[in-house]
Design a protein around this motif. Structure first.
Motif, PDB file in Angstrom:
ATOM      1  N   LYS A 267      -3.764   1.529   7.637  1.00  0.00           N
ATOM      2  CA  LYS A 267      -3.114   2.617   7.838  1.00  0.00           C
ATOM      3  C   LYS A 267      -3.274   3.377   8.833  1.00  0.00           C
ATOM      4  O   LYS A 267      -4.333   3.248   9.387  1.00  0.00           O
ATOM      5  CB  LYS A 267      -3.125   3.495   6.452  1.00  0.00           C
TER       6      LYS A 267
ATOM      7  N   GLY B 139       6.807   8.565  -1.455  1.00  0.00           N
ATOM      8  CA  GLY B 139       5.967   7.312  -1.425  1.00  0.00           C
ATOM      9  C   GLY B 139       6.419   6.343  -0.563  1.00  0.00           C
ATOM     10  O   GLY B 139       7.172   5.445  -0.818  1.00  0.00           O
TER      11      GLY B 139
ATOM     12  N   ARG C  32       0.911  -1.355  -0.095  1.00  0.00           N
ATOM     13  CA  ARG C  32       0.025  -0.078   0.045  1.00  0.00           C
ATOM     14  C   ARG C  32       0.791   1.052  -0.096  1.00  0.00           C
ATOM     15  O   ARG C  32       1.840   1.412   0.648  1.00  0.00           O
ATOM     16  CB  ARG C  32      -1.061  -0.060   1.164  1.00  0.00           C
ATOM     17  N   LEU C  33       0.586   2.221  -0.883  1.00  0.00           N
ATOM     18  CA  LEU C  33       1.340   3.286  -1.051  1.00  0.00           C
ATOM     19  C   LEU C  33       0.589   4.483  -0.019  1.00  0.00           C
ATOM     20  O   LEU C  33      -0.602   4.655  -0.029  1.00  0.00           O
ATOM     21  CB  LEU C  33       1.174   4.104  -2.381  1.00  0.00           C
ATOM     22  N   VAL C  34       1.519   4.919   1.028  1.00  0.00           N
ATOM     23  CA  VAL C  34       0.993   6.100   1.749  1.00  0.00           C
ATOM     24  C   VAL C  34       2.033   7.238   1.924  1.00  0.00           C
ATOM     25  O   VAL C  34       3.252   6.968   1.417  1.00  0.00           O
ATOM     26  CB  VAL C  34       1.106   5.757   3.298  1.00  0.00           C
TER      27      VAL C  34
ATOM     28  N   GLN D 220      -0.147  10.767  -8.053  1.00  0.00           N
ATOM     29  CA  GLN D 220      -1.405   9.972  -8.584  1.00  0.00           C
ATOM     30  C   GLN D 220      -0.871   9.023  -9.637  1.00  0.00           C
ATOM     31  O   GLN D 220      -0.232   9.115 -10.614  1.00  0.00           O
ATOM     32  CB  GLN D 220      -2.301  10.978  -9.427  1.00  0.00           C
TER      33      GLN D 220
ATOM     34  N   ASP E  92      -3.723   2.689  -4.824  1.00  0.00           N
ATOM     35  CA  ASP E  92      -2.682   3.011  -3.942  1.00  0.00           C
ATOM     36  C   ASP E  92      -2.220   1.506  -3.721  1.00  0.00           C
ATOM     37  O   ASP E  92      -1.611   1.392  -2.697  1.00  0.00           O
ATOM     38  CB  ASP E  92      -3.172   3.584  -2.865  1.00  0.00           C
TER      39      ASP E  92
END
Length: 735
Positions: A190, A113, A39-41, A47, A67
């Motif tokens: 998250k 990222g 997962r990208l946080v 985008q 994401d």
């Protein structure tokens, strides 16, 4: 992009093979394909376009959920860094909660990222995640869960709250969309980082409102009282909340569930060792029905008589657990304390033998420990060292223990990502093991889990767990046990075979604890505990690493050697690892010196505060008996009150007692609130008695003593706008 063209390189270092998403094994070497979804946080302005490749060398493939990305080159290290924003440090410092908190994998690009990794993401036949957000949302899983799971899931959330408060991620608790369920375990998707935010249990009660209203009748009265306690501010600490839910889960598990279990153990010296320093209980090679205890010990590789240390630990723990099982305390924290004492007792016996034989430093014998003990609906786990416990269900595999080694300690201190820490010199060196240090330097980790579904618990030494062998083979080798497709003995033998053929550098030992849970529903609802009955305990026992001087290197992958050459080798490796430890300390100093100075954090607030949103008008709560419960008057602990002159008050010596166990408090007396229970019983201390007369044949409450009254009995009986005298008749507040 056609997903059939997405390929994943083999995770084996010397294999050039690639596999499609749908393939489970490398077509060249048959190694299980690593399908790592991340997962990208931390990149709000980045985008990503679905079904495209991103990252250095187009390493990551973006799924239909923008994401969520797939690592197509799992053999490579991610982009790493030595500095972390505070929000990412919170993940690192919460890493001991590995059952619930995702691991920080690395950066998507050198600029931005962060990628989060989760255990055993459920996949479909096409190799894609079964759920768009990787796991079933808590709100979706709630609809089909059992009453015991409902209480257990809320208890797991409550158990995280104290550390959420400490790490500045309290807002995570208020967003149900951030919570998922994975194999019966609560999974945080998250974290929401907002430092110095207080914990508002009233707000949490409002967030949980829909969940608490969608439960089975057997726990509906309990959940109604729980919601009242949260919304009305009577539950003021997360530890209280945890204990209330724990007591409810215990009562439900004991009264409406049956538990059956069996144990199989096996051990093997391995292909590269001439003797076996591991030990296990029960004795290996047999199936033990209804055996509640399983232990695995790994004698420290390279230390003389590691097999003696592991045997001593097994013998001592078995004796102490027999005593504990014969007369267990009713309180969870006391049981955890007894188990920790048993572990330290085993350490003392090993240390005593070391001292008698005048063994010093690396000549001392030692052992790791993992232990599981079933007591009613609970599983108690204890561990010291880097042997592990895994929990396997039909759809998940979770590592339940946090390794006591230098690399893991770097992570939980917020100094390094795990993938980076593994590359440090001496990263696998243990920070503690039984027999190597006095008990004041040993900190066993003891935890408790509620057994709410069928599961297999695997206890194993690192001869099996090294190189991710459990994570690679649980789905094909262990999970079928739960569908009756394999035999427990067969699975145990197969795991030893995997340890010897896929690793082969060490002894390997396993214990399989097969637990089956059967519900027999009853109409009797469980009771809600009184807060006065709850012990002020920690949510879970924690382990604190001992100082650097007690750290010990592990020998991994060494060929057998003679006793003389082995000692020389140990001395050399000991010196090498001391250099490694020095390197770690240097890196920690260097990192801390380059970080910006931050002002001291404001002490965290834990008392409930008013909900900031405008509250909706609340209607009376209908209790199971049909009566309406009105909103009680608001009181707080240590509040000082005065009765109206004509308001004699009848108090009880214990909550809810009736005549003749009652006393009279004269009207006009000054009182202090000592305690308020979840069922609105108030303990009052009589600070100053008035001269008002009381009925004949009545016994007065004397000054300095306490009495119990119902909160509703105080309505209309107190002096409004009472001002405490300059000389407080009640003395200092009670903490």
């Amino acid at each position: 992009m056609d997903i059939s063209k997405v390929t994943i390189s083999c995770g084996k270092n010397d294999c050039p093979g690639v596999a499609s998403l749908a393939q489970s094994h490398c077509p060249l070497c048959q190694t299980p394909v690593i399908k790592r979804y991340l997962r990208l946080v931390g990149a709000p302005h980045l985008q990503l376009t679905p079904r495209t490749f991103v990252g250095e060398g187009d390493r990551y493939w973006v799924t239909d959920t923008p994401d969520i990305v797939l690592d197509t080159k799992p053999r490579l290290l991610p982009v790493l860094t030595e500095t972390f924003p505070a929000a990412i440090e919170s993940y690192l410092r919460l890493s001991p909660h590995l059952l619930h908190i995702p691991e920080v994998f690395g950066l998507l690009t050198p600029q931005e990222g962060w990628l989060l990794e989760y255990p055993s993401v459920p996949l479909g036949q096409d190799g894609l995640p079964q759920f768009p957000q990787l796991f079933s949302a808590l709100t979706e899983a709630w609809a089909t869960a059992t009453p015991l799971q409902h209480l257990n899931w809320l208890m797991q959330i409550a158990g995280l709250l104290p550390d959420f408060l400490e790490q500045g991620v309290v807002p995570t608790a208020y967003y149900l969309e951030d919570w998922a369920i994975h194999g019966g375990i609560v999974q945080v998707q998250k974290l929401r980082f907002e430092p110095n935010q207080p914990l508002n249990l009233q707000r949490l009660g409002k967030v949980w409102e829909d969940l608490l209203n969608q439960v089975d009748p057997v726990i509906q009265p309990f959940c109604t009282r729980l919601q009242q306690g949260l919304l009305q501010g009577h539950i003021q600490q997360p530890q209280q909340l945890y204990e209330i839910l724990h007591q409810g889960a215990l009562e439900l598990g004991r009264s409406q569930y049956d538990y059956h279990y069996r144990v199989y153990t096996q051990t093997d010296a391995g292909p590269s060792r001439d003797h076996n320093e591991d030990a296990c209980f029960p004795p290996p090679g047999k199936l033990y029905p209804e055996e509640p205890l399983a232990i695995v010990c790994d004698g420290i590789g390279g230390h003389e008589q590691g097999e003696v240390a592991s045997a001593i630990a097994i013998e001592q723990l078995q004796k102490q657990l027999i005593i504990l099982a014969a007369n267990p305390p009713r309180n969870r924290a006391l049981i955890q304390e007894k188990i920790a004492e048993a572990v330290l007792g085993a350490n003392d016996v090993i240390c005593e033998q070391n001292d008698q034989e005048r063994r010093q430093d690396r000549n001392r014998m030692g052992t790791t420990l993992v232990m599981g003990w079933i007591h009613g609906p609970e599983l108690y786990l204890a561990h010291v060292g880097d042997s592990r416990i895994y929990r396997i269900t039909a759809t998940s595999c979770h590592q339940m223990t946090y390794d006591d080694d230098l690399g893991s300690r770097e992570v939980r201190l917020g100094y390094a990502l795990y993938k980076d820490a593994l590359s440090y010199p001496g990263a696998g060196a243990l920070v503690q093991a039984l027999g190597m240090s006095p008990s004041h330097s040993i900190h066993p980790t003891v935890t408790t889990s509620i057994l709410d579904q069928d599961a297999i618990y695997l206890l194993c030494s690192d001869g099996l767990s090294d190189e991710g062998q459990v994570e690679a083979h649980w789905q094909t080798e262990i999970a079928p046990l739960l569908q009756g497709a394999k035999d427990l003995t067969q699975v145990g033998e197969r795991l030893i075979e995997i340890a010897n053929t896929k690793n082969g550098h060490d002894n390997s030992t396993i214990a399989l604890l097969d637990v089956r849970v059967q519900n027999h529903p009853q109409d009797l609802a469980i009771a809600f505990p009184k807060l006065t009955q709850l012990q002020p305990t920690l949510v879970q026992a924690k382990s604190t690493a001992p100082p650097a001087k007690t750290q010990m290197p592990r020998l991994r992958g060494q060929a057998p050697a003679s006793r003389t050459s082995n000692r020389l080798l140990l001395m050399a490796i000991g010196a090498f690892c001391l250099l490694g430890i020095s390197g770690l300390l240097w890196q920690q100093w260097r990192r801390s010196s380059t970080r910006e100075a931050t002002p001291p954090a404001t002490p965290p607030l834990i008392n409930p505060v008013p909900i900031t949103d405008a509250p909706e008008p609340s209607s009376p709560v209908t209790l199971p008996g049909g009566e309406l419960e009105t909103e009680p008057i608001a009181l707080t602990k240590n509040q000082i009150l005065q009765l109206q002159d004509e308001a004699n008050l009848t108090a009880a010596t214990i909550p809810g007692a009736t005549v003749p166990d009652t006393l009279v408090i004269p009207g006009g007396s000054i009182l202090r609130v000592e305690e308020i229970t979840a069922d609105f019983q108030v303990m009052l201390k009589l600070c100053r008695s008035s001269a008002q007369t009381i009925p004949a044949n009545s016994q007065p409450l004397t000054e300095g003593n306490n009495g119990w009254v119902a909160l509703t009995d105080l309505e209309g009986q107190l002096v409004e706008d009472f001002v405490v005298p300059a000389v407080n008749p009640c003395g200092p507040e009670v903490e």
